[in-house]
Scaffold this active site. Structure first.
Site, PDB file in Angstrom:
ATOM      1  N   HIS A   1       0.856  -1.187   0.000  1.00 49.88           N
ATOM      2  CA  HIS A   1       0.000   0.000   0.000  1.00 49.88           C
ATOM      3  C   HIS A   1       0.893   1.239   0.000  1.00 49.88           C
ATOM      4  O   HIS A   1       1.832   1.339   0.791  1.00 49.88           O
ATOM      5  CB  HIS A   1      -0.916   0.003   1.220  1.00 49.88           C
ATOM      6  CG  HIS A   1      -1.930  -1.111   1.198  1.00 49.88           C
ATOM      7  ND1 HIS A   1      -2.201  -1.904   2.288  1.00 49.88           N
ATOM      8  CD2 HIS A   1      -2.723  -1.567   0.196  1.00 49.88           C
ATOM      9  CE1 HIS A   1      -3.128  -2.790   1.953  1.00 49.88           C
ATOM     10  NE2 HIS A   1      -3.455  -2.608   0.691  1.00 49.88           N
ATOM     11  N   GLY A   2       0.578   2.164  -0.894  1.00 49.97           N
ATOM     12  CA  GLY A   2       1.447   3.321  -1.087  1.00 49.97           C
ATOM     13  C   GLY A   2       1.632   4.170   0.144  1.00 49.97           C
ATOM     14  O   GLY A   2       2.673   4.820   0.309  1.00 49.97           O
ATOM     15  N   ASP A   3       0.633   4.182   1.032  1.00 47.44           N
ATOM     16  CA  ASP A   3       0.713   5.027   2.231  1.00 47.44           C
ATOM     17  C   ASP A   3       1.229   4.255   3.440  1.00 47.44           C
ATOM     18  O   ASP A   3       1.034   4.681   4.587  1.00 47.44           O
ATOM     19  CB  ASP A   3      -0.666   5.644   2.531  1.00 47.44           C
ATOM     20  CG  ASP A   3      -1.747   4.589   2.797  1.00 47.44           C
ATOM     21  OD1 ASP A   3      -1.481   3.397   2.521  1.00 47.44           O
ATOM     22  OD2 ASP A   3      -2.838   4.963   3.266  1.00 47.44           O
TER      23      ASP A   3
ATOM     24  N   ASN B   1      -3.692  -5.199  -2.760  1.00 47.77           N
ATOM     25  CA  ASN B   1      -3.953  -6.346  -1.890  1.00 47.77           C
ATOM     26  C   ASN B   1      -5.409  -6.790  -1.956  1.00 47.77           C
ATOM     27  O   ASN B   1      -5.899  -7.492  -1.079  1.00 47.77           O
ATOM     28  CB  ASN B   1      -3.578  -6.035  -0.439  1.00 47.77           C
ATOM     29  CG  ASN B   1      -3.290  -7.300   0.353  1.00 47.77           C
ATOM     30  OD1 ASN B   1      -2.759  -8.269  -0.178  1.00 47.77           O
ATOM     31  ND2 ASN B   1      -3.647  -7.294   1.639  1.00 47.77           N
TER      32      ASN B   1
ATOM     33  N   HIS C   1       3.256  -4.338   6.189  1.00 46.04           N
ATOM     34  CA  HIS C   1       2.204  -3.321   6.150  1.00 46.04           C
ATOM     35  C   HIS C   1       2.306  -2.419   7.373  1.00 46.04           C
ATOM     36  O   HIS C   1       3.180  -2.613   8.232  1.00 46.04           O
ATOM     37  CB  HIS C   1       0.827  -3.996   6.112  1.00 46.04           C
ATOM     38  CG  HIS C   1       0.569  -4.776   4.862  1.00 46.04           C
ATOM     39  ND1 HIS C   1      -0.292  -4.348   3.877  1.00 46.04           N
ATOM     40  CD2 HIS C   1       1.068  -5.952   4.426  1.00 46.04           C
ATOM     41  CE1 HIS C   1      -0.323  -5.233   2.889  1.00 46.04           C
ATOM     42  NE2 HIS C   1       0.500  -6.221   3.200  1.00 46.04           N
TER      43      HIS C   1
ATOM     44  N   TYR D   1     -10.597  -9.354  10.157  1.00 44.03           N
ATOM     45  CA  TYR D   1     -11.625  -8.835   9.243  1.00 44.03           C
ATOM     46  C   TYR D   1     -11.363  -9.450   7.868  1.00 44.03           C
ATOM     47  O   TYR D   1     -10.224  -9.475   7.405  1.00 44.03           O
ATOM     48  CB  TYR D   1     -11.630  -7.304   9.171  1.00 44.03           C
ATOM     49  CG  TYR D   1     -10.398  -6.661   8.612  1.00 44.03           C
ATOM     50  CD1 TYR D   1     -10.298  -6.371   7.251  1.00 44.03           C
ATOM     51  CD2 TYR D   1      -9.334  -6.313   9.445  1.00 44.03           C
ATOM     52  CE1 TYR D   1      -9.163  -5.750   6.734  1.00 44.03           C
ATOM     53  CE2 TYR D   1      -8.202  -5.697   8.939  1.00 44.03           C
ATOM     54  CZ  TYR D   1      -8.122  -5.422   7.590  1.00 44.03           C
ATOM     55  OH  TYR D   1      -7.000  -4.817   7.077  1.00 44.03           O
TER      56      TYR D   1
ATOM     57  N   GLU E   1       1.907  -6.624  10.073  1.00 45.63           N
ATOM     58  CA  GLU E   1       1.609  -5.219  10.405  1.00 45.63           C
ATOM     59  C   GLU E   1       2.666  -4.790  11.413  1.00 45.63           C
ATOM     60  O   GLU E   1       2.672  -5.248  12.550  1.00 45.63           O
ATOM     61  CB  GLU E   1       0.205  -5.095  10.989  1.00 45.63           C
ATOM     62  CG  GLU E   1      -0.919  -5.616  10.096  1.00 45.63           C
ATOM     63  CD  GLU E   1      -1.291  -4.650   8.980  1.00 45.63           C
ATOM     64  OE1 GLU E   1      -0.796  -3.494   9.013  1.00 45.63           O
ATOM     65  OE2 GLU E   1      -2.066  -5.045   8.090  1.00 45.63           O
TER      66      GLU E   1
END
Length: 500
Positions: free
Chosen positions: A126-128, A187, A227, A287, A309
């Site tokens: 994810h870019g951010d 993703n 992530h 989730y 994460e």
């Protein structure tokens, strides 16, 4: 040998080659097949495109101290030059905007095939979430700086082929957003086992296609993607058939819990989480997501992947990166080394020819198959420690073999030698070794290939070729003696502790 003798040998070889066509060697076929289907966007959670998130305006100053894409590219290339003895830099493709997806391979024999497990780290999906790309460059440099100094660095460099993709989504990073240049969440862009959301190949993003092609070419044993936004090690399955938040275990649930726990317990404080017991979680229980890279790796790539994460804050200040590196360094290293220290490893050979076999290796009671490599016949099966397992190796045309093993806190080395199945009609019997599989890459066995060729020639053809040679030699009034030497094949790799 004089000129006339050389001519005799050449003519003899040419005569044989002209009489018998040589079959082309099959090299590196697809291991994965996909079927196109209808795209389904009827449910909001299935869409690959992102909804506008209600987040505070992005402040550019928080990016200060992070490497730009061009600085990252420069850093990767400089690393390749500085650590050329243990690294190989290559690209697996390009992003939507044409930025190369650079990979660093680290090994004592980079770029070469070996009967060793391969591990990959992927950052910046994810870019951010840019922490992963920064930490992966620190990981590469740590291994380079500590090789021949630190036992853990030596183990990883000498016993594993490590592949590091610091940024899967350079466009998203440049745009300061989660999705890529097409605003697609990468993703959520992989084929899904429950819903046909990404079955139309033409709709997939170039970054996704690059990853999928990469796994076809490489025989990865395990993997992890980095992530941000939480502090937990996440493992399959990521989704469930009924879309509910519930624990949905994959066949190798115990092995994945082991991998996640290896990372969590080696981390500074991940295992102390109050939200996630032990610092790990099943993805669907946390989730559910669909079209994720983690599940696709396991189902279609033969690769055990977990999602890490590693930072509560997606874009922390750059001055915190050193602390985050120290918190995650041992976890990142220990997860890689667990490939060697845990599970069962070995090679599969033909008892008749001695050639490596791309056999199937399964564990009784676990509905998952690991395929041995076609070049060396090596397999690497991750299993939870402190357990008893029945390991079974099978190959069409061969008798299946099995053995019971006990795995403690260390891995087990186990080779299989499969004998031909004599009950199969000889004419219908598959060819052995590399010739039995169109996906096989027969590099490194050129001499044995030549011996097989001569072995198939009938006696009548030998006599015919001999007469041609005799006639030519008499014509030049010379005699020549041809000597053919056969070299015993030498096994490549370490000696195994058990052979069945």
């Amino acid at each position: 040998m004089d000129l006339t003798g050389a001519i005799c040998v050449s003519v003899f070889a040419l005569a044989l080659l002209s009489l018998f066509p040589i079959n082309a060697v099959a090299r590196g076929g697809d291991r994965i097949s996909f079927h196109s289907g209808a795209m389904n966007h009827s449910n909001g959670f299935l869409t690959r495109h992102l909804f506008e998130a209600k987040e505070p305006p992005f402040r550019e100053e928080i990016t200060w101290g992070y490497m730009s894409n061009f600085e990252l590219e420069k850093s990767i290339k400089e690393f390749g030059k500085r650590c050329a003895n243990i690294s190989y830099v290559y690209s697996i493709g390009e992003s939507v905007q044409g930025f190369p997806l650079w990979v660093i391979e680290i090994s004592d024999k980079p770029g070469q095939k070996e009967p060793e497990p391969s591990f990959k780290y992927i950052g910046n999906v994810h870019g951010d979430e840019p922490v992963g790309r920064e930490l992966l460059m620190r990981l590469a440099n740590w291994l380079c700086d500590n090789y021949m100094k630190d036992p853990l660095a030596n183990l990883i460099v000498e016993k594993v082929h490590l592949h590091i993709l610091p940024s899967m989504n350079p466009d998203g990073f440049a745009l300061r957003r989660r999705g890529n240049a097409n605003n697609v969440d990468l993703n959520r862009d992989f084929p899904d086992q429950f819903f046909p959301i990404n079955d139309v190949e033409s709709m997939r993003q170039p970054e996704t296609i690059a990853i999928m092609s990469w796994l076809k070419k490489k025989h990865f044993t395990a993997s992890a993607s980095l992530h941000g936004g939480a502090l937990v090690a996440n493992y399959p399955w990521d989704g469930s058939q009924d879309k509910r938040n519930k624990y949905y275990a994959c066949p190798d649930d115990a092995a994945f819990q082991f991998m996640a726990t290896v990372y969590s317990r080696s981390h500074h404080n991940m295992s102390l989480s109050k939200e996630f017991p032990g610092g790990i979680t099943n993805g669907a229980f946390w989730y559910p997501i669909y079209g994720g890279m983690q599940d696709w790796n396991y189902i279609h790539g033969g690769c055990f992947e977990i999602t890490l994460e590693i930072s509560d804050i997606k874009w922390p200040k750059a001055k915190e990166l050193d602390v985050l590196w120290e918190h995650n360094r041992m976890s990142m290293l220990t997860l890689i080394s667990s490939l060697v220290k845990a599970g069962v490893h070995g090679r599969v050979f033909s008892g008749e020819t001695g050639f490596p076999l791309p056999a199937s290796v399964i564990v009784e009671g676990i509905n998952y198959t690991v395929t041995a490599s076609s070049i060396y016949g090596d397999y690497h099966r991750i299993l939870a420690p402190r357990g008893s397992y029945k390991v079974i190796a099978s190959m069409p045309g061969y008798q299946t073999k099995s053995t019971q093993i006990q795995i403690g806190d260390e891995g087990v080395n186990l080779d299989f030698i499969l004998n031909p199945d004599e009950s199969i009609n000889k004419e219908a019997k598959p060819k052995k070794g590399c010739e039995c599989n169109c996906n096989c890459n027969c590099e490194g066995i050129g001499n044995t290939k030549l011996l097989q060729f001569f072995k198939r020639i009938h006696m009548e053809l030998y006599i015919f070729a001999f007469l041609i040679l005799l006639f030519l030699c008499l014509l030049f009034k010379r005699k020549s003696i041809l000597k053919f030497s056969r070299h015993n094949r030498q096994y490549i790799g370490a000696k195994r502790s058990a052979v069945v």
